[in-house]
Every structure is written in structure tokens, then in C-alpha cells.
Design a protein around this motif. Sequence first.
Motif, PDB file in Angstrom:
ATOM      1  N   TRP A 102      15.981  -3.136 -10.739  1.00 23.87           N
ATOM      2  CA  TRP A 102      16.164  -3.685 -12.087  1.00 23.87           C
ATOM      3  C   TRP A 102      17.639  -3.778 -12.427  1.00 23.87           C
ATOM      4  O   TRP A 102      18.102  -4.770 -12.990  1.00 23.87           O
ATOM      5  CB  TRP A 102      15.448  -2.803 -13.103  1.00 23.87           C
ATOM      6  CG  TRP A 102      13.969  -2.871 -12.949  1.00 23.87           C
ATOM      7  CD1 TRP A 102      13.155  -1.966 -12.344  1.00 23.87           C
ATOM      8  CD2 TRP A 102      13.126  -3.939 -13.375  1.00 23.87           C
ATOM      9  NE1 TRP A 102      11.864  -2.396 -12.375  1.00 23.87           N
ATOM     10  CE2 TRP A 102      11.810  -3.600 -12.995  1.00 23.87           C
ATOM     11  CE3 TRP A 102      13.355  -5.145 -14.039  1.00 23.87           C
ATOM     12  CZ2 TRP A 102      10.733  -4.420 -13.253  1.00 23.87           C
ATOM     13  CZ3 TRP A 102      12.270  -5.960 -14.302  1.00 23.87           C
ATOM     14  CH2 TRP A 102      10.975  -5.606 -13.919  1.00 23.87           C
ATOM     15  N   PRO A 111      20.911  17.961 -19.707  1.00 21.64           N
ATOM     16  CA  PRO A 111      19.506  17.821 -19.305  1.00 21.64           C
ATOM     17  C   PRO A 111      19.323  16.671 -18.319  1.00 21.64           C
ATOM     18  O   PRO A 111      19.906  15.598 -18.496  1.00 21.64           O
ATOM     19  CB  PRO A 111      18.792  17.520 -20.616  1.00 21.64           C
ATOM     20  CG  PRO A 111      19.670  18.056 -21.676  1.00 21.64           C
ATOM     21  CD  PRO A 111      21.071  17.976 -21.154  1.00 21.64           C
ATOM     22  N   GLU A 154      16.993  14.636 -17.824  1.00 22.47           N
ATOM     23  CA  GLU A 154      16.418  13.396 -18.376  1.00 22.47           C
ATOM     24  C   GLU A 154      17.508  12.448 -18.848  1.00 22.47           C
ATOM     25  O   GLU A 154      17.413  11.229 -18.686  1.00 22.47           O
ATOM     26  CB  GLU A 154      15.473  13.701 -19.542  1.00 22.47           C
ATOM     27  CG  GLU A 154      14.137  14.267 -19.143  1.00 22.47           C
ATOM     28  CD  GLU A 154      14.191  15.766 -18.960  1.00 22.47           C
ATOM     29  OE1 GLU A 154      15.260  16.375 -19.219  1.00 22.47           O
ATOM     30  OE2 GLU A 154      13.165  16.336 -18.534  1.00 22.47           O
ATOM     31  N   PHE A 155      18.550  13.026 -19.474  1.00 21.17           N
ATOM     32  CA  PHE A 155      19.615  12.174 -19.997  1.00 21.17           C
ATOM     33  C   PHE A 155      20.385  11.514 -18.866  1.00 21.17           C
ATOM     34  O   PHE A 155      20.804  10.364 -18.955  1.00 21.17           O
ATOM     35  CB  PHE A 155      20.556  12.983 -20.903  1.00 21.17           C
ATOM     36  CG  PHE A 155      19.906  13.418 -22.172  1.00 21.17           C
ATOM     37  CD1 PHE A 155      18.750  12.765 -22.621  1.00 21.17           C
ATOM     38  CD2 PHE A 155      20.406  14.463 -22.932  1.00 21.17           C
ATOM     39  CE1 PHE A 155      18.116  13.149 -23.789  1.00 21.17           C
ATOM     40  CE2 PHE A 155      19.781  14.850 -24.103  1.00 21.17           C
ATOM     41  CZ  PHE A 155      18.637  14.200 -24.528  1.00 21.17           C
ATOM     42  N   LEU A 206      19.124  10.784 -15.966  1.00 24.24           N
ATOM     43  CA  LEU A 206      18.267   9.731 -15.418  1.00 24.24           C
ATOM     44  C   LEU A 206      18.289   8.490 -16.315  1.00 24.24           C
ATOM     45  O   LEU A 206      18.171   7.366 -15.844  1.00 24.24           O
ATOM     46  CB  LEU A 206      16.834  10.250 -15.281  1.00 24.24           C
ATOM     47  CG  LEU A 206      16.625  11.269 -14.165  1.00 24.24           C
ATOM     48  CD1 LEU A 206      15.275  11.938 -14.290  1.00 24.24           C
ATOM     49  CD2 LEU A 206      16.761  10.600 -12.815  1.00 24.24           C
ATOM     50  N   ALA A 207      18.440   8.709 -17.615  1.00 23.89           N
ATOM     51  CA  ALA A 207      18.436   7.575 -18.548  1.00 23.89           C
ATOM     52  C   ALA A 207      19.776   6.858 -18.575  1.00 23.89           C
ATOM     53  O   ALA A 207      19.857   5.702 -18.973  1.00 23.89           O
ATOM     54  CB  ALA A 207      18.078   8.061 -19.948  1.00 23.89           C
ATOM     55  N   TYR A 226      20.347   3.203 -17.226  1.00 18.65           N
ATOM     56  CA  TYR A 226      19.710   2.174 -18.065  1.00 18.65           C
ATOM     57  C   TYR A 226      20.527   1.944 -19.322  1.00 18.65           C
ATOM     58  O   TYR A 226      20.703   0.816 -19.781  1.00 18.65           O
ATOM     59  CB  TYR A 226      18.293   2.605 -18.432  1.00 18.65           C
ATOM     60  CG  TYR A 226      17.414   2.747 -17.229  1.00 18.65           C
ATOM     61  CD1 TYR A 226      16.835   1.623 -16.642  1.00 18.65           C
ATOM     62  CD2 TYR A 226      17.178   3.982 -16.646  1.00 18.65           C
ATOM     63  CE1 TYR A 226      16.046   1.738 -15.519  1.00 18.65           C
ATOM     64  CE2 TYR A 226      16.385   4.110 -15.521  1.00 18.65           C
ATOM     65  CZ  TYR A 226      15.823   2.973 -14.958  1.00 18.65           C
ATOM     66  OH  TYR A 226      15.043   3.083 -13.850  1.00 18.65           O
ATOM     67  N   PHE A 227      21.029   3.057 -19.871  1.00 16.21           N
ATOM     68  CA  PHE A 227      21.820   2.959 -21.086  1.00 16.21           C
ATOM     69  C   PHE A 227      23.109   2.178 -20.822  1.00 16.21           C
ATOM     70  O   PHE A 227      23.450   1.243 -21.546  1.00 16.21           O
ATOM     71  CB  PHE A 227      22.135   4.376 -21.588  1.00 16.21           C
ATOM     72  CG  PHE A 227      22.907   4.392 -22.864  1.00 16.21           C
ATOM     73  CD1 PHE A 227      22.303   4.019 -24.053  1.00 16.21           C
ATOM     74  CD2 PHE A 227      24.239   4.771 -22.880  1.00 16.21           C
ATOM     75  CE1 PHE A 227      23.011   4.017 -25.231  1.00 16.21           C
ATOM     76  CE2 PHE A 227      24.952   4.771 -24.061  1.00 16.21           C
ATOM     77  CZ  PHE A 227      24.345   4.401 -25.240  1.00 16.21           C
ATOM     78  N   THR A 253      23.685   0.113 -18.429  1.00 16.27           N
ATOM     79  CA  THR A 253      23.327  -1.279 -18.152  1.00 16.27           C
ATOM     80  C   THR A 253      23.209  -2.061 -19.449  1.00 16.27           C
ATOM     81  O   THR A 253      23.736  -3.166 -19.594  1.00 16.27           O
ATOM     82  CB  THR A 253      21.985  -1.341 -17.417  1.00 16.27           C
ATOM     83  OG1 THR A 253      22.026  -0.462 -16.317  1.00 16.27           O
ATOM     84  CG2 THR A 253      21.702  -2.739 -16.931  1.00 16.27           C
ATOM     85  N   LEU A 254      22.502  -1.471 -20.379  1.00 20.45           N
ATOM     86  CA  LEU A 254      22.286  -2.147 -21.661  1.00 20.45           C
ATOM     87  C   LEU A 254      23.616  -2.412 -22.357  1.00 20.45           C
ATOM     88  O   LEU A 254      23.869  -3.526 -22.833  1.00 20.45           O
ATOM     89  CB  LEU A 254      21.379  -1.278 -22.542  1.00 20.45           C
ATOM     90  CG  LEU A 254      20.934  -1.912 -23.849  1.00 20.45           C
ATOM     91  CD1 LEU A 254      20.028  -3.095 -23.576  1.00 20.45           C
ATOM     92  CD2 LEU A 254      20.224  -0.900 -24.724  1.00 20.45           C
TER      93      LEU A 254
END
Lengths: 456, 268, 341
Positions: B201, B240, B242-243, B245-246, B249-250, B252-253
Motif C-alpha cells: 500500500w 507503545p 502500536e504507535f 506500527l501506525a 501509515y501516518f 504516508t498520509l
Amino acid sequence: MNIVSIEHISKYFSVNDTQALSDMSLEITKGEIHAVVGENGAGKSTLMKIIHGVEKCDSGNIKINGKTGMVSQHFRLIESLNILENIIIGMEPIKKKFIVDKKKAFEQINEILVFYGFSLNLNTKIKDLSIGQKQLVEIIKVIYNDSDILIFDEPTAALSELEAEKFRKTLLSLKEKEKTIIIISHKIKDISAISDRFTIMRKGRYIETVTTKSVDISDISRHMSGTEIVNPTIDRSIKPGKELFSFIYNNEKITLHESEIIGITGYGDCGLHELEDTLEELSLNNKNIGYVPSDRLSRGVELNSALKETLVAKNPREFSKYGLLNWRKIDTFSKKLITEYNIKGTINCQTGTLSGGNLQKSVIARVLYQKPETYILCSPTWGIDIESANNIYHEIESLKKQKKGILLLSYDAEEVIKMSNRVYILYKGRIISTIKDMSVATPELIGKYSSGIINE
Amino acid sequence: MNFFEIITPFLLASIGGLYTEYSGTTNVALEGYITISAFIFITITKLTNSILLGFCLTIGIILIISFIHSSLTIKLKANPIITGLAVNMGFYGLISALSYKIFKTKGVISLDYPNIETMPIKILAILLPFITLFIISKTRYGLRLRVRGLSKKSLIYSRINADYYRLTAMMISAILSGLGGIFLGMELRSFIPNIGSGRGWISLVIIYLGRKNPIGILIGCGIFSVAQIFSNYSQNHNVPSEFILALPYFLTLIALIISMRKKTINNR
Amino acid sequence: MNNILKKPALLIVILTIVPTVILVFILSKDPIYSLYVFFTGPFSNKFNFGNMLNRTSPLILTSLGAFIALKSNSFNLGGEGQVYLGATVTGLILTNTAFIPSSLSLLLTIVIVLLTTGFVTFVSSILEEKYNVNSLISTYLISMILIYICDYFVTNLFLLENSNILTTKPIPEIFELKSLLPPSSLSSGFIIAVTIVIMFSFLLKNTVWGYEFTISGRNNAFSKSMGINNKKYKILGLTISGALHGLAGYILVTGSYHSVISGFYMNLGWNGLSSALVAGSRPIMILISSLFFSYLDSGASSATVLSDVTIELSTIIKSVIFFVISSKLIKDSLIKKGNKT
């Protein structure tokens, strides 16, 4: 000797359920210029595509003794590539197995340019060319492809009169170089001035083939449409009444009165499109302006909706109470419009399955129902068969008698002269001239203004 | 992972995707191709004990799958975005089902290899933007591919098989992103279910960021890889997971918004 | 081939059955029994049947959400994250508001779920309007970010200790949707979902709002020329889509799981999108396509329990359907012709 011979071919399109060609035959002699004429939807373009081999016929025999090249109605050039790249697509000279040899291509094309006496800078991007130059690129492309038979689908429709004249000369010189030419055209001049013979088609069928020299010009048009063309010239004796609507275009105020038709015309990128967009904006906020868009397929109708949905689009609130639609009312209304304006279709059919003429009828029916005082008609007869076009002219005439004001935006100089009280001519985004005395207006005069030859 | 290990799959997938962009469509199944190639590669290598066999068979299988995928899309006149999503979904199901059938697990599948030489793939990835630039601007294939994306009719009227160019472009993108998947499998010496972790993606976004230009994409991939290293670095500092991993994407946006905004202003 | 193409429903059924049979023959040691369980499982008893219907409830809402976005000419690829967000918000509010009256916290939950998930897609549509960022990409990216953030809440901050799955503590019993067909898990969420679809179906077909919304989604140039505010409807379409996904998350918690479990949104977004595409242009068809999809899921899970195939069987089949339904050839065969009365 026949270079093309077509015997009894048929073609059916299941997508819109039409029999495009039935039992069509055609014979073309080597080295002639052969015109194919007929109304819109007569199957001419389909026939040409079959000769060129991009479309297959369902039955019948085709014999073609040579390579064909086709210049279609809408240019197939790619705007972001340059002339050279566009010309060589499909016939790229290759070195080292897969690399395009641009140098060789350059030389080959230059040879053609010199041979026919054209001049073009091959590194120019297509988007920077005029329509006439684009046409020339298309022609060089088919010559470059070594075609013996050149097919032209309405080549002069988009050209100015001067460019069209040049184009016809080009065709004659191609004929001298022993090319065979097939040309589809609605312009009588194309046929009378250069063709050797012409074939008439109607509703997908062969009618007759005529030697051009054996008939005179008025006969040709009679042959083309089957019926005598009525040329409704507007009654100019009706005097314009009070002021209806005015707008400012590039510092010039244009005012429309009752019982008045104002024509606005020009060539190519003269600014007519931009003007249409501006006028569309104005029509949105004003119930007294009825707008018939030139791009009727995307702006005039919604091809994927039911016909009745298209017909009520301008005023769905009239058929609703508390925001709820009354479908029974909509059905009755749509049925009424369809019968009144003789639209061939049913209220529940998908709009996109109607023919071009019927689509335009639906647009005009919807606008007329609005009963506005001012009408903005943009290329109202473009791409429509002669009978439907004449109906539209009659409709405009009767609107004028009902004291309505009409703004007619059209690339068709003849149409504008026939209908208008006054004509504005655009050139490069501004008004270059206004013709108030319609007795002096001729397509030639308008053509000279439109192409910037006369500069006021 | 170091810079070159991170940038390689991005480069392979995004340059691959660029070919489909040139042909006038978007291959949204890059992610799926990365994942399934990694799975097939690990599976075959594990079963046959031969990396070479694993590599070659994977490429062969991906060729066949992508041929079916793209020719069906073209023949059925289907929406390529939706068929791409369907392929992603199907691959996900297929991997789980086969993994369970063969290894009795839907989780990690490991190889018992000490180290696999991935240098050739890295070199290929770095050279790829330049090779692509050459193909697109100098060769007949490149010219016709671009024409396919700009105007299908133009090719038809020159009597060239337009579908051929879209078909091959889709297959090139599948093979290159598949190579990215194989590379990941080689680096990790195992298959994990989310091995692509959004790389397919992100590659699509990089294509847009790089303005559909091979060199732009090279730069875009570089920026992303640096961001990735940065996020790996912060992983060791009690943020953390999760952050982290996110974060891609962040980023990219944000990058997308900034680059599109510039474009919008330029167009005015 | 041409005859089959004229009957899209038949084609979809064939395309479901053929790969299922092939796959089961590859994957199973006793394929005939597995197939039998796959196709009859969901109807074998009240328990299975009720569970299948209950599985449908959130799917109906995500399908409707995807459908509304498609109608307004956008793609919402972020369904997964939106469902998870809706579910997480639901779980967190309901488990932490014991101090206020339950009816008030119920109302609060629904309002906040709709607002937050609606806002998420609203942002995507604004990004498209203002910054030219394709909403197809931004919905997906934002959804991925949301999934990780929600995961952080569920698996770190509000994790229920001593449980063998990653879950929050269960919501108070009073907030659980009423059970309709015990012992199955079928809850009144099913009725809520069906009602909402019928409501939207009515709105789209019989109101000026619905008419303008539809026309605007179909053809921008035309609706602009007719004086319809395209921007408004486009933003609205995506926003409603997000809110409906959030509502699906709400029903997922209150109607099925009664707590927020990490990853339990899995595939609701994608299935919703494919079910919406199968449904085509009529909203009421969403009910049928959603039922069909959960029938496949239920069949696969029956087969997983009773025989040796895996649950992903249904995913593979769905992907095949997904692939075929986007075919233009099939769509063209459904067009109503103008010159036939």
C-alpha cells in the motif's frame, strides 16, 4: 480496378441494440476520391471502421487490396506526446532490436514533409497545435504508415473554412501521388470540390453511387438527405422588445431583448467553451434562464438513469411534498413530455440507450417546460440528423415569436447567420467583431474574423 | 534492518506498480503479491530444501497467477481496483488454508538456513529506477505502454493489441512485488502472516508522491526507508508498539497531503 | 458463455459453487462430507441458523455504509478501522459510565459512535475536496492508523487481565441487545440493521434528498448543470458511510461479543464492500447479499468445526465473487433498453 470491394455486409451492435449496417455494398476504384454521405446514424463511421479493420462485420464479403489508414472524427493523437512520437506509434523504426530509432524516424517524416510540401516542427507537443495542424499530423501519420487507402471521417467538421480549403488541396495532392481516399463529410463543398464519386447511405443501407460531375451542387444536398433541405431563415421583421438579460464578457456588455436571437461564434479555442461555462453558472441561480448544453451527453442528460429521472432533474421539488417525491406525478409528467416532443423511448428506459437526436429532444423538452424568458442554446444541432435539426430550428423560430430571447452559441457559422439578429465573433478569448447588419454576413466573412485574418 | 534492506522491497513494489500506472490503471494487489510470494517461496524452499528451486518456482507460479488475474480483469472488463482487492482477499484466504493444510499452522513458518545471499536482489532494486527510465523513454515497449495509458483508442487505430500492454504491465508489477516478497522471506528466513506489513500500500502512495516518475519514486522510497529506520529506532525507547506500527501509515498520509497540496497550488 | 453472462445471479452462484467444490476436494480428506456440512450447516438447527442471522447484523450495516459511499461516487476502503473504532468507543463508554443513568449512557454512546466514525470519513472527504488527496487511499490509511490506536486501548490500557484472549471487560448486561432466538446468539441488532436498510432504501427512492444524492453520485457534470450541490452530497455520502460502519461496531459489541476483542472486526469492512458491490444499485438487495455472505461464512465455520477444512474457505470464495461482480460485461447485460417497451 477496385481497390476496395464490399458486398452485402451487416453489422449489429448488441450494446445499444442497433442494426448499424444491413446488406451494405460499396466499391472504390484505385486512385479516386470517394465521398460517403448520409444522415447521422446512417452507419458511415461503422462502415469505415470495418474497412480499416478495427471493427468486424457479422456477415458479407470484404476485399481490400492495400493498406488502410484512418483519421477518425475525434483525433486519436495524444496531447502530452510530441508530433514525432504520435506519428510513429505502430510503425516505430527500431535499432538494436528494441530501441526506438528517433533519428531515423525524424529523417523519414521529414522526407514526407518535403515531398508533400508541409511544414511542422516535429518536437512540438500536440497540445500546442491548432486543430488544422493536428489534422495534418493525423494525415502524415497515415502516410507514414505506408497506407494506400486513406479514410477520413468528417475531417473538415472541426476546421475553419481556410483550414478546410487547405485540407482539400492536400487531399488532391495525395490523389496525385496515387493514394485512394475515402471521405465522410456533411459539407457539400468537400464533396463538390474534390470527390470523383459519392455514395449515399441511409439507415445502414446502400442507396446509390453518383459521379460528382454529373450532378450540380443543389442536387448533391438533395441526394444526401433524401428530402429537400428546408432552410428556415428567421423572420427578422419582428422587432426586439424590452431588455431581458445582460452579461459582461471581457469588458463588453451583451444585452438580450425579447424576440431577439444573438449568435456567438468562433473557431476552436476561441473562448466559446469558457463563455458557456460562465453562462451555465448564471443559469443555475436564475429560473428565467433555460440552458441547453453543447456537451449534452454529460451535462444535458444522465445516461445511467431512467429517462423520467433525467426529465425531472431541473425541478424535482415541483413533484414533491415535504421532501417526498410523488412518483405518480413524475410518471404522468414524463409521459406527457415524451408524447408532446415525440421522444422515441419509454419513461423507464435507461437514458443512455436513446439515439443522439432523441437525447437532444429530451434536453430541449425539459428546458422548454421550464418556460424561461431567456434561452442559452449551445451547439443545439451539433451531431444531429437533418430532420431533427430542422425541428429544432422551427422550435427556435416559434420561441422568437413568443417574445423569448435566445442566445445561440455555435461553431457552425451558417447556423448562426441563418438564425441571429446580431452576431458576436470570438477570437482568442475576446470579441473580435460584432456583425449587426445581417445582410452582409457570410460564412466567409465570419471565417476571416474567426481566424484572425481581419483584425478590428 | 539497514537502509538497503528496507528500501529494496519498497523499490521493487513501487517501480512494479509504476508499470501498471503507465498502462493507465492501478494495481492495488501489490500487497497481496508480496505476501503470497513470500509464502510460496518459504513453502517450496522448506519442502524441497533448495533456495534456487524455491525462487524459480515462485516466480513461475506468480507469473501464472498474475496472468490469470490480469487477463480475466481485461476479458471480463472488470474494475481493476476491485479485482485487485479481490486478489488480496483471495491470497489471504489461500495462504491460511494452504498453510494449515501443509504445516498445520496459520502462524510463522521458519526455514533452517543460516543465511541467504540477497545482494543480487538489492542491486537489481537500486538499478531498477534507471532501467525503467530507459525502457520508458527509449524503447518501443515503453512508448507503446505510455500510449496505452494515455489513449487506448490510439493504439487500436494503429492496429496494435492494446490489451497486451496492460497485461504485461500488470504481470511486471506482480513479478517485481513478488520479488520483494521473496526478498523479505530470504531476509527473515521465515514466513509470518503479515509479512508485507503494508509495504504494498505504501508503495502505491510512493508512486503518487514520486509523481509517477522512476527517479521521483527512488527519492520517495529513500524518504520512507529513513522514516522506517527512525521508527525502528524509537521502538527501543518505550514507545507503545502500536504507535510504531501506525507510524508509516501516518507519515504516508502526511506526505500525501503535503505533496498533493503543492500540486494543487501549482495548478492554480 | 454469452447465455450465462445474461444471467448474472446464476453466474455468481456458479462461481461460488465450482471453486468451493474444487477447494474442498484439495483441502479435505473427506470432501463429500465437508461439502455437505458446508452447504447445510447453517440450516441444520436453530442454534446455527440464529448465529448466521446474528453474524449478518453488523455486515448489513457495513454493506449499507459501503453502498452509500459507492452511491456518492467514493470508495470507503477504511471500513475495518471504522468498525473497530465504533466498537472500541462503545465498549469504553459502556464499561466506564456506571455513575450515570443507563439510558443516558446508551444515548451518549450512540451519539459519540456516530460522531467519531462519521468524523473520520468526513476528514477523508475534506482531504479530497481541499487537498486533492484521493479518499480511496486516505480512508484506508486512516483506518490502519485507527486499528493500531484502538488496539493500543484494547490490549494495553483496558485489557482484561487473566483472560486467554485479548479483550476488555464485558459491558454491563443491561446494555446487551435482547436475545431473540436462544440458545443462538441472534439479537435484536438484526432487526435494527434491517430497519435501517429499509429506511435508507425509502429515503433514496422517495425523497428529493435521495434523488439529488443519487443523481449527483452518478454524474457530476449533469447534476452541477441542474444546480445540485455536488460537494455537499459527496461529503455527506462518505460521512454517512463512516457513521454506519461505526454503528456496525456498536452492534458487534452489544449484540454479539458483549466486550471489545482485539481483531474481532476482521473482514467486516471488506465483506461489507463486496456485499455492497454484489447488491448493485438497489439498497434492498443489501439484505440478500449480506445474508448470502454470512451464509458462506457460517457454512465455512460449520465445516471447520465438523470436518477438516479451514474457515478461510469462505474468504477465498468471496474473493472470487468479488472479482466477477465488478465485470462490466455483466453489468451491461442488466441495462434496460430504450427501444423495447
